[in-house]
Scaffold this motif. Structure first.
Motif, short mmCIF file in Angstrom:
data_model
loop_
_atom_site.label_atom_id
_atom_site.label_comp_id
_atom_site.label_asym_id
_atom_site.label_seq_id
_atom_site.Cartn_x
_atom_site.Cartn_y
_atom_site.Cartn_z
N SER A 7 0.84 -1.19 0.00
CA SER A 7 0.00 0.00 0.00
C SER A 7 0.88 1.24 0.00
O SER A 7 2.04 1.20 0.41
CB SER A 7 -0.94 0.01 1.21
N TYR A 8 0.32 2.33 -0.49
CA TYR A 8 1.09 3.57 -0.52
C TYR A 8 0.20 4.74 -0.12
O TYR A 8 -1.03 4.70 -0.24
CB TYR A 8 1.71 3.81 -1.89
N SER A 34 -5.13 2.46 -3.61
CA SER A 34 -3.71 2.57 -3.24
C SER A 34 -3.16 1.27 -2.65
O SER A 34 -2.22 1.29 -1.86
CB SER A 34 -3.52 3.71 -2.24
N VAL A 35 -3.74 0.14 -3.06
CA VAL A 35 -3.31 -1.17 -2.55
C VAL A 35 -3.10 -2.12 -3.73
O VAL A 35 -3.95 -2.23 -4.61
CB VAL A 35 -4.35 -1.77 -1.58
N LEU A 52 10.82 1.93 -5.51
CA LEU A 52 9.83 2.81 -4.91
C LEU A 52 10.47 3.84 -3.99
O LEU A 52 10.04 5.00 -3.94
CB LEU A 52 8.77 2.00 -4.17
N ALA A 53 11.52 3.45 -3.28
CA ALA A 53 12.23 4.39 -2.41
C ALA A 53 12.83 5.54 -3.22
O ALA A 53 12.93 6.67 -2.73
CB ALA A 53 13.32 3.67 -1.62
N GLY A 54 13.22 5.25 -4.46
CA GLY A 54 13.76 6.29 -5.33
C GLY A 54 12.71 7.18 -5.94
O GLY A 54 13.03 8.22 -6.50
N ALA A 65 4.76 -2.74 2.79
CA ALA A 65 4.60 -4.04 2.15
C ALA A 65 4.59 -5.13 3.22
O ALA A 65 5.41 -5.10 4.14
CB ALA A 65 5.72 -4.28 1.15
N TRP A 66 3.65 -6.06 3.08
CA TRP A 66 3.51 -7.16 4.02
C TRP A 66 3.43 -8.47 3.26
O TRP A 66 2.62 -8.61 2.35
CB TRP A 66 2.24 -7.02 4.85
#
Length: 92
Positions: A7-8, A34-35, A52-54, A65-66
């Protein structure tokens, strides 16, 4: 390989579109606005996490994330089925 729930919460529209594209390109399937869900091995989820971190702004955005266990997947209620498992090999 495990089924991951991702999710974000991304405030910028352009960054959100980039994240959605990265998730879709990695094989994740949108299940809510958003999932996403997708089958990833350790290497795949690590690569997606780095990508995604970038993209996001860590001061204002988040991505979580799970990994889902077999019991988590069977507790699903409703018509939405988990995405099909990606093939572990190819025959060409």
């Amino acid at each position: 390989m495990a089924l991951w729930l991702i999710s974000y919460d991304i405030s910028d529209n352009r960054l959100r579109r980039e994240a959605v594209r990265a998730l879709a390109d990695a094989g994740a399937v949108r299940v809510q606005e958003s999932v996403f869900e997708g089958w990833f091995d350790h290497r795949g989820i690590a690569a997606l996490r780095l990508e995604l971190a970038g993209i996001i702004d860590p001061a204002t955005d988040s991505v979580c994330a799970w990994p889902l266990t077999g019991q988590s997947v069977t507790r699903r209620i409703g018509s939405s089925a988990p995405p099909a498992r990606a093939p572990s090999h190819w025959i060409v």
